[in-house]
Write a protein that holds these residues in place. Structure first.
Motif, PDB file in Angstrom:
ATOM      1  N   UNK A   1      14.135  -0.395  16.806  1.00 56.48           N
ATOM      2  CA  UNK A   1      13.303   0.755  17.186  1.00 56.48           C
ATOM      3  C   UNK A   1      12.482   1.284  16.032  1.00 56.48           C
ATOM      4  N   UNK A   2      13.104   1.354  14.859  1.00 54.25           N
ATOM      5  CA  UNK A   2      12.409   1.872  13.679  1.00 54.25           C
ATOM      6  C   UNK A   2      11.257   0.980  13.265  1.00 54.25           C
ATOM      7  N   UNK A   3      11.499  -0.327  13.193  1.00 52.42           N
ATOM      8  CA  UNK A   3      10.460  -1.255  12.739  1.00 52.42           C
ATOM      9  C   UNK A   3       9.378  -1.472  13.797  1.00 52.42           C
ATOM     10  N   UNK A   4       9.743  -1.417  15.064  1.00 54.18           N
ATOM     11  CA  UNK A   4       8.730  -1.500  16.114  1.00 54.18           C
ATOM     12  C   UNK A   4       7.786  -0.305  16.034  1.00 54.18           C
ATOM     13  N   UNK A   5       8.348   0.882  15.831  1.00 47.82           N
ATOM     14  CA  UNK A   5       7.528   2.095  15.697  1.00 47.82           C
ATOM     15  C   UNK A   5       6.602   2.001  14.488  1.00 47.82           C
ATOM     16  N   UNK A   6       7.151   1.583  13.352  1.00 49.48           N
ATOM     17  CA  UNK A   6       6.333   1.477  12.140  1.00 49.48           C
ATOM     18  C   UNK A   6       5.243   0.425  12.284  1.00 49.48           C
ATOM     19  N   UNK A   7       5.567  -0.669  12.972  1.00 50.32           N
ATOM     20  CA  UNK A   7       4.577  -1.739  13.172  1.00 50.32           C
ATOM     21  C   UNK A   7       3.427  -1.263  14.056  1.00 50.32           C
ATOM     22  N   UNK A   8       3.759  -0.570  15.139  1.00 50.88           N
ATOM     23  CA  UNK A   8       2.719  -0.068  16.039  1.00 50.88           C
ATOM     24  C   UNK A   8       1.843   0.973  15.348  1.00 50.88           C
ATOM     25  N   UNK A   9       2.458   1.841  14.565  1.00 53.41           N
ATOM     26  CA  UNK A   9       1.689   2.843  13.812  1.00 53.41           C
ATOM     27  C   UNK A   9       0.764   2.154  12.816  1.00 53.41           C
ATOM     28  N   UNK A  10       1.276   1.115  12.144  1.00 55.29           N
ATOM     29  CA  UNK A  10       0.477   0.365  11.170  1.00 55.29           C
ATOM     30  C   UNK A  10      -0.735  -0.280  11.827  1.00 55.29           C
ATOM     31  N   UNK A  11      -0.509  -0.969  12.948  1.00 54.71           N
ATOM     32  CA  UNK A  11      -1.592  -1.683  13.629  1.00 54.71           C
ATOM     33  C   UNK A  11      -2.635  -0.712  14.169  1.00 54.71           C
ATOM     34  N   UNK A  12      -2.201   0.295  14.926  1.00 50.69           N
ATOM     35  CA  UNK A  12      -3.156   1.219  15.538  1.00 50.69           C
ATOM     36  C   UNK A  12      -3.840   2.105  14.504  1.00 50.69           C
ATOM     37  N   UNK A  13      -3.107   2.518  13.482  1.00 45.91           N
ATOM     38  CA  UNK A  13      -3.705   3.346  12.436  1.00 45.91           C
ATOM     39  C   UNK A  13      -4.788   2.616  11.676  1.00 45.91           C
ATOM     40  N   UNK A  14      -4.505   1.382  11.278  1.00 43.41           N
ATOM     41  CA  UNK A  14      -5.499   0.599  10.538  1.00 43.41           C
ATOM     42  C   UNK A  14      -6.655   0.151  11.427  1.00 43.41           C
ATOM     43  N   UNK A  15      -6.379  -0.099  12.719  1.00 43.17           N
ATOM     44  CA  UNK A  15      -7.458  -0.422  13.653  1.00 43.17           C
ATOM     45  C   UNK A  15      -8.419   0.750  13.802  1.00 43.17           C
ATOM     46  N   UNK A  16      -7.886   1.969  13.827  1.00 47.21           N
ATOM     47  CA  UNK A  16      -8.728   3.158  13.919  1.00 47.21           C
ATOM     48  C   UNK A  16      -9.632   3.294  12.697  1.00 47.21           C
ATOM     49  N   UNK A  17      -9.078   2.981  11.515  1.00 45.86           N
ATOM     50  CA  UNK A  17      -9.889   3.020  10.292  1.00 45.86           C
ATOM     51  C   UNK A  17     -11.035   2.024  10.381  1.00 45.86           C
ATOM     52  N   UNK A  18     -10.750   0.806  10.852  1.00 49.12           N
ATOM     53  CA  UNK A  18     -11.782  -0.234  10.984  1.00 49.12           C
ATOM     54  C   UNK A  18     -12.851   0.199  11.983  1.00 49.12           C
ATOM     55  N   UNK A  19     -12.436   0.720  13.142  1.00 47.73           N
ATOM     56  CA  UNK A  19     -13.379   1.174  14.163  1.00 47.73           C
ATOM     57  C   UNK A  19     -14.225   2.328  13.654  1.00 47.73           C
TER      58      UNK A  19
END
Length: 322
Positions: free
Chosen positions: A29-47
Protein backbone atom coordinates in the motif's frame (compact mmCIF):
# COMPACT_ATOMS: atom_id res chain seq x y z
CA UNK A 1 36.05 -21.17 -6.96
CA UNK A 2 35.21 -24.83 -6.52
CA UNK A 3 34.55 -26.58 -9.84
CA UNK A 4 30.93 -27.60 -10.33
CA UNK A 5 29.49 -25.00 -7.93
CA UNK A 6 28.50 -22.52 -10.66
CA UNK A 7 25.79 -22.76 -13.25
CA UNK A 8 23.91 -20.64 -15.74
CA UNK A 9 20.93 -19.78 -13.56
CA UNK A 10 17.66 -18.75 -15.17
CA UNK A 11 16.25 -16.61 -12.37
CA UNK A 12 16.95 -14.66 -9.19
CA UNK A 13 14.92 -14.28 -6.00
CA UNK A 14 14.30 -10.73 -4.77
CA UNK A 15 14.04 -10.76 -0.96
CA UNK A 16 12.41 -7.32 -0.81
CA UNK A 17 12.46 -4.89 2.10
CA UNK A 18 11.07 -7.22 4.76
CA UNK A 19 10.60 -10.98 5.08
CA UNK A 20 7.68 -10.82 7.55
CA UNK A 21 4.40 -11.73 5.74
CA UNK A 22 2.41 -9.38 7.99
CA UNK A 23 4.36 -6.38 6.66
CA UNK A 24 3.79 -7.15 2.97
CA UNK A 25 0.30 -5.52 2.67
CA UNK A 26 1.62 -2.38 4.40
CA UNK A 27 4.64 -2.20 2.11
CA UNK A 28 2.40 -2.80 -0.93
CA UNK A 29 0.00 0.00 0.00
CA UNK A 30 2.77 2.42 0.89
CA UNK A 31 4.82 1.88 -2.27
CA UNK A 32 1.77 1.84 -4.54
CA UNK A 33 0.73 5.21 -3.11
CA UNK A 34 4.22 6.67 -3.50
CA UNK A 35 4.49 5.34 -7.06
CA UNK A 36 1.16 6.84 -8.11
CA UNK A 37 2.06 10.19 -6.53
CA UNK A 38 5.43 10.11 -8.31
CA UNK A 39 3.92 9.35 -11.73
CA UNK A 40 1.00 11.79 -11.57
CA UNK A 41 3.02 14.54 -9.89
CA UNK A 42 5.80 14.45 -12.47
CA UNK A 43 3.29 14.11 -15.33
CA UNK A 44 1.63 17.32 -14.12
CA UNK A 45 4.99 19.10 -14.18
CA UNK A 46 5.59 17.93 -17.77
CA UNK A 47 2.08 18.99 -18.87
CA UNK A 48 2.47 22.36 -17.15
CA UNK A 49 5.77 23.09 -18.93
CA UNK A 50 4.47 21.95 -22.33
CA UNK A 51 1.16 23.85 -22.10
CA UNK A 52 2.51 27.21 -20.85
CA UNK A 53 4.65 29.18 -23.33
CA UNK A 54 6.06 31.25 -20.44
CA UNK A 55 7.78 28.10 -19.20
CA UNK A 56 9.57 27.40 -22.48
CA UNK A 57 12.93 28.36 -20.98
CA UNK A 58 16.11 26.33 -20.33
CA UNK A 59 15.36 25.90 -16.61
CA UNK A 60 11.91 24.40 -17.20
CA UNK A 61 13.13 22.42 -20.19
CA UNK A 62 15.60 20.63 -17.89
CA UNK A 63 12.92 20.32 -15.19
CA UNK A 64 10.47 18.60 -17.57
CA UNK A 65 13.22 16.21 -18.67
CA UNK A 66 14.02 15.50 -15.01
CA UNK A 67 10.35 14.72 -14.34
CA UNK A 68 10.25 12.32 -17.31
CA UNK A 69 13.42 10.54 -16.16
CA UNK A 70 12.09 10.30 -12.59
CA UNK A 71 8.95 8.56 -13.86
CA UNK A 72 11.08 6.09 -15.83
CA UNK A 73 13.54 5.67 -12.95
CA UNK A 74 10.82 4.71 -10.47
CA UNK A 75 8.96 2.57 -13.03
CA UNK A 76 12.08 0.44 -13.49
CA UNK A 77 11.87 -1.01 -9.98
CA UNK A 78 8.56 -0.37 -8.17
CA UNK A 79 6.02 -2.10 -10.51
CA UNK A 80 7.99 -5.38 -10.39
CA UNK A 81 8.21 -5.13 -6.61
CA UNK A 82 4.42 -4.55 -6.35
CA UNK A 83 3.68 -7.48 -8.67
CA UNK A 84 5.93 -9.77 -6.60
CA UNK A 85 4.17 -8.79 -3.38
CA UNK A 86 0.72 -9.20 -4.92
CA UNK A 87 1.49 -12.61 -6.42
CA UNK A 88 3.54 -13.65 -3.38
CA UNK A 89 6.44 -14.47 -5.69
CA UNK A 90 10.04 -13.34 -5.36
CA UNK A 91 11.14 -14.51 -8.80
CA UNK A 92 12.71 -12.32 -11.47
CA UNK A 93 14.15 -13.94 -14.60
CA UNK A 94 17.85 -13.65 -15.44
CA UNK A 95 17.03 -11.58 -18.53
CA UNK A 96 14.59 -9.45 -16.56
CA UNK A 97 17.21 -8.81 -13.88
CA UNK A 98 19.84 -7.70 -16.41
CA UNK A 99 17.28 -5.49 -18.18
CA UNK A 100 16.19 -3.91 -14.89
CA UNK A 101 19.82 -3.28 -13.99
CA UNK A 102 20.50 -1.67 -17.38
CA UNK A 103 17.56 0.75 -17.23
CA UNK A 104 18.11 1.52 -13.54
CA UNK A 105 21.71 2.61 -14.18
CA UNK A 106 20.69 4.46 -17.36
CA UNK A 107 18.03 6.62 -15.68
CA UNK A 108 20.12 7.16 -12.52
CA UNK A 109 23.04 8.59 -14.53
CA UNK A 110 20.76 10.74 -16.74
CA UNK A 111 19.18 12.06 -13.52
CA UNK A 112 22.67 12.92 -12.27
CA UNK A 113 23.55 14.79 -15.47
CA UNK A 114 20.27 16.73 -15.49
CA UNK A 115 20.86 17.95 -11.93
CA UNK A 116 24.30 19.15 -13.03
CA UNK A 117 22.84 20.94 -16.08
CA UNK A 118 20.27 22.67 -13.89
CA UNK A 119 23.03 23.90 -11.59
CA UNK A 120 24.97 25.21 -14.61
CA UNK A 121 21.80 26.92 -15.87
CA UNK A 122 21.31 28.74 -12.53
CA UNK A 123 25.01 29.66 -12.46
CA UNK A 124 24.74 31.38 -15.85
CA UNK A 125 21.40 33.03 -15.03
CA UNK A 126 22.66 34.60 -11.78
CA UNK A 127 26.39 35.10 -12.40
CA UNK A 128 26.25 35.98 -16.12
CA UNK A 129 22.72 37.31 -16.77
CA UNK A 130 23.69 39.38 -19.83
CA UNK A 131 25.09 36.34 -21.66
CA UNK A 132 22.52 33.85 -20.36
CA UNK A 133 20.12 33.74 -23.32
CA UNK A 134 22.99 33.72 -25.81
CA UNK A 135 24.76 30.76 -24.17
CA UNK A 136 21.74 28.73 -23.01
CA UNK A 137 19.95 28.59 -26.34
CA UNK A 138 17.57 25.83 -27.39
CA UNK A 139 20.21 24.08 -29.48
CA UNK A 140 22.70 23.84 -26.59
CA UNK A 141 20.01 22.60 -24.17
CA UNK A 142 18.95 19.87 -26.58
CA UNK A 143 22.57 18.91 -27.24
CA UNK A 144 23.37 18.65 -23.52
CA UNK A 145 20.39 16.36 -22.91
CA UNK A 146 21.23 14.22 -25.96
CA UNK A 147 24.87 13.82 -24.89
CA UNK A 148 23.79 12.88 -21.36
CA UNK A 149 21.55 10.11 -22.74
CA UNK A 150 24.34 8.79 -24.99
CA UNK A 151 26.96 8.73 -22.19
CA UNK A 152 24.48 7.17 -19.75
CA UNK A 153 23.48 4.53 -22.29
CA UNK A 154 27.09 3.56 -23.00
CA UNK A 155 27.92 3.40 -19.31
CA UNK A 156 24.84 1.30 -18.53
CA UNK A 157 25.60 -1.03 -21.44
CA UNK A 158 29.20 -1.49 -20.26
CA UNK A 159 28.13 -2.33 -16.69
CA UNK A 160 25.51 -4.79 -17.95
CA UNK A 161 27.94 -6.54 -20.30
CA UNK A 162 30.45 -6.95 -17.47
CA UNK A 163 27.74 -8.65 -15.38
CA UNK A 164 26.77 -10.92 -18.30
CA UNK A 165 30.27 -12.41 -18.38
CA UNK A 166 29.97 -13.62 -14.76
CA UNK A 167 29.05 -17.14 -13.68
CA UNK A 168 26.62 -17.39 -10.76
CA UNK A 169 26.37 -19.86 -7.92
CA UNK A 170 23.30 -21.93 -7.18
CA UNK A 171 22.37 -19.43 -4.44
CA UNK A 172 20.47 -16.71 -6.29
CA UNK A 173 18.81 -14.71 -3.49
CA UNK A 174 19.23 -10.92 -3.83
CA UNK A 175 18.79 -9.08 -0.52
CA UNK A 176 17.08 -6.15 -2.20
CA UNK A 177 13.75 -5.18 -3.79
CA UNK A 178 15.35 -4.85 -7.24
CA UNK A 179 18.43 -6.08 -9.12
CA UNK A 180 20.94 -3.67 -7.62
CA UNK A 181 24.26 -4.21 -9.38
CA UNK A 182 26.44 -4.61 -6.28
CA UNK A 183 24.05 -7.18 -4.79
CA UNK A 184 24.00 -9.17 -8.06
CA UNK A 185 27.80 -9.17 -8.36
CA UNK A 186 28.12 -10.56 -4.82
CA UNK A 187 26.30 -13.71 -5.97
CA UNK A 188 28.88 -14.48 -8.68
CA UNK A 189 31.25 -17.43 -8.35
CA UNK A 190 33.70 -16.05 -10.92
CA UNK A 191 36.19 -13.21 -10.40
CA UNK A 192 34.42 -9.86 -9.83
CA UNK A 193 37.51 -7.66 -9.43
CA UNK A 194 36.96 -5.89 -12.76
CA UNK A 195 33.27 -5.29 -11.97
CA UNK A 196 34.03 -3.75 -8.58
CA UNK A 197 36.80 -1.55 -9.98
CA UNK A 198 34.49 -0.37 -12.76
CA UNK A 199 31.66 0.45 -10.32
CA UNK A 200 33.82 2.61 -8.06
CA UNK A 201 35.62 4.24 -10.98
CA UNK A 202 32.29 5.16 -12.59
CA UNK A 203 30.91 6.45 -9.28
CA UNK A 204 33.91 8.77 -9.04
CA UNK A 205 33.64 9.84 -12.67
CA UNK A 206 29.87 10.14 -13.12
CA UNK A 207 28.84 11.16 -9.60
CA UNK A 208 31.71 12.91 -7.82
CA UNK A 209 32.78 14.99 -10.86
CA UNK A 210 29.23 16.32 -11.55
CA UNK A 211 28.78 16.95 -7.82
CA UNK A 212 32.01 18.97 -7.84
CA UNK A 213 30.59 20.99 -10.74
CA UNK A 214 27.36 21.58 -8.79
CA UNK A 215 29.28 22.70 -5.68
CA UNK A 216 31.46 25.02 -7.77
CA UNK A 217 28.36 26.53 -9.43
CA UNK A 218 26.68 27.18 -6.09
CA UNK A 219 29.85 28.64 -4.60
CA UNK A 220 29.83 31.22 -7.41
CA UNK A 221 26.06 31.70 -7.06
CA UNK A 222 26.29 32.39 -3.31
CA UNK A 223 29.16 34.81 -3.96
CA UNK A 224 27.07 36.67 -6.55
CA UNK A 225 23.99 36.75 -4.32
CA UNK A 226 26.02 38.22 -1.46
CA UNK A 227 27.05 41.01 -3.82
CA UNK A 228 23.42 42.05 -4.43
CA UNK A 229 22.62 45.17 -2.40
CA UNK A 230 18.84 44.82 -1.89
CA UNK A 231 17.34 42.18 0.39
CA UNK A 232 14.51 41.60 -2.10
CA UNK A 233 17.01 40.95 -4.89
CA UNK A 234 18.89 38.45 -2.74
CA UNK A 235 15.68 36.61 -1.86
CA UNK A 236 14.54 36.46 -5.50
CA UNK A 237 17.92 35.14 -6.67
CA UNK A 238 18.12 32.54 -3.93
CA UNK A 239 14.51 31.36 -4.38
CA UNK A 240 15.27 30.30 -7.96
CA UNK A 241 17.98 27.93 -6.64
CA UNK A 242 16.44 26.66 -3.39
CA UNK A 243 14.31 23.95 -5.01
CA UNK A 244 17.17 22.54 -7.06
CA UNK A 245 19.52 22.64 -4.08
CA UNK A 246 17.01 20.66 -2.00
CA UNK A 247 16.75 17.90 -4.62
CA UNK A 248 20.54 17.77 -5.07
CA UNK A 249 21.01 17.38 -1.31
CA UNK A 250 18.45 14.57 -1.09
CA UNK A 251 19.80 12.72 -4.13
CA UNK A 252 23.53 12.90 -3.43
CA UNK A 253 23.45 12.50 0.35
CA UNK A 254 21.46 9.26 0.07
CA UNK A 255 23.06 7.71 -3.03
CA UNK A 256 26.71 8.57 -2.40
CA UNK A 257 26.38 7.75 1.29
CA UNK A 258 25.07 4.31 0.38
CA UNK A 259 27.53 3.40 -2.39
CA UNK A 260 30.68 4.66 -0.72
CA UNK A 261 29.98 3.05 2.65
CA UNK A 262 31.76 -0.17 3.47
CA UNK A 263 29.91 -3.47 3.41
CA UNK A 264 30.78 -4.05 7.06
CA UNK A 265 28.95 -0.92 8.15
CA UNK A 266 25.61 -1.67 6.46
CA UNK A 267 23.80 -4.98 6.05
CA UNK A 268 22.12 -5.84 2.76
CA UNK A 269 18.65 -5.25 4.21
CA UNK A 270 19.58 -1.85 5.65
CA UNK A 271 21.15 -0.89 2.31
CA UNK A 272 17.91 -1.84 0.56
CA UNK A 273 15.92 0.37 2.92
CA UNK A 274 18.38 3.24 2.50
CA UNK A 275 18.12 3.02 -1.30
CA UNK A 276 14.38 3.77 -1.02
CA UNK A 277 15.35 7.39 -0.37
CA UNK A 278 16.84 8.05 -3.81
CA UNK A 279 14.87 5.46 -5.83
CA UNK A 280 11.39 6.38 -4.58
CA UNK A 281 11.27 9.30 -2.13
CA UNK A 282 13.37 11.82 -4.09
CA UNK A 283 11.46 11.36 -7.41
CA UNK A 284 8.19 11.63 -5.46
CA UNK A 285 9.22 14.87 -3.74
CA UNK A 286 10.46 16.59 -6.93
CA UNK A 287 7.03 17.89 -8.05
CA UNK A 288 6.20 19.17 -4.55
CA UNK A 289 9.53 20.91 -4.04
CA UNK A 290 9.48 22.60 -7.45
CA UNK A 291 5.79 23.53 -7.48
CA UNK A 292 5.29 24.74 -3.89
CA UNK A 293 8.06 27.36 -4.15
CA UNK A 294 7.50 28.34 -7.77
CA UNK A 295 4.70 30.75 -8.74
CA UNK A 296 5.12 30.08 -12.48
CA UNK A 297 4.66 26.33 -12.03
CA UNK A 298 1.69 26.91 -9.70
CA UNK A 299 0.03 29.13 -12.31
CA UNK A 300 0.67 26.63 -15.09
CA UNK A 301 -0.66 23.73 -12.99
CA UNK A 302 -3.84 25.70 -12.24
CA UNK A 303 -4.36 26.21 -15.98
CA UNK A 304 -3.83 22.48 -16.63
CA UNK A 305 -6.39 21.55 -13.95
CA UNK A 306 -8.88 24.15 -15.22
CA UNK A 307 -8.53 22.86 -18.79
CA UNK A 308 -9.05 19.28 -17.59
CA UNK A 309 -12.22 20.31 -15.72
CA UNK A 310 -13.58 22.22 -18.74
CA UNK A 311 -12.90 19.29 -21.10
CA UNK A 312 -14.56 16.89 -18.67
CA UNK A 313 -17.64 19.10 -18.50
CA UNK A 314 -17.78 19.28 -22.32
CA UNK A 315 -17.49 15.48 -22.63
CA UNK A 316 -20.21 14.95 -20.02
CA UNK A 317 -22.41 17.48 -21.79
CA UNK A 318 -21.97 15.75 -25.15
CA UNK A 319 -22.64 12.35 -23.53
CA UNK A 320 -25.95 13.58 -22.12
CA UNK A 321 -26.89 15.19 -25.44
CA UNK A 322 -26.33 12.00 -27.45
Amino acid sequence: MVPGNDTRISQFLLQGLAKEPALQPIIFGLFLSMYLVTVFGNLLIILAVISDSHLHTPMYFFLSNLSFVDICFTSTTIPKMLVNIKTQSKVISYEGCISQMFFYILFAVVDDFLLTMMAYDRFLAICHPLHYMVIMNLRLCGLLVLVSWIISGLHSLLESLLVLRLSFCTVSEISHFFCEIKQVIQLACSDTFLNNIMIYFMVMLLAVVPLSGILYSYTKIVSSICGISSAQGKYKAFSTCASHLSIVSLYYCSSLGLYLSSAGTHSSQSSARASVMYTVVTPMLNPFIYSLRNKDIKRALQRVVQMAVIKRQIVLGLTKYF
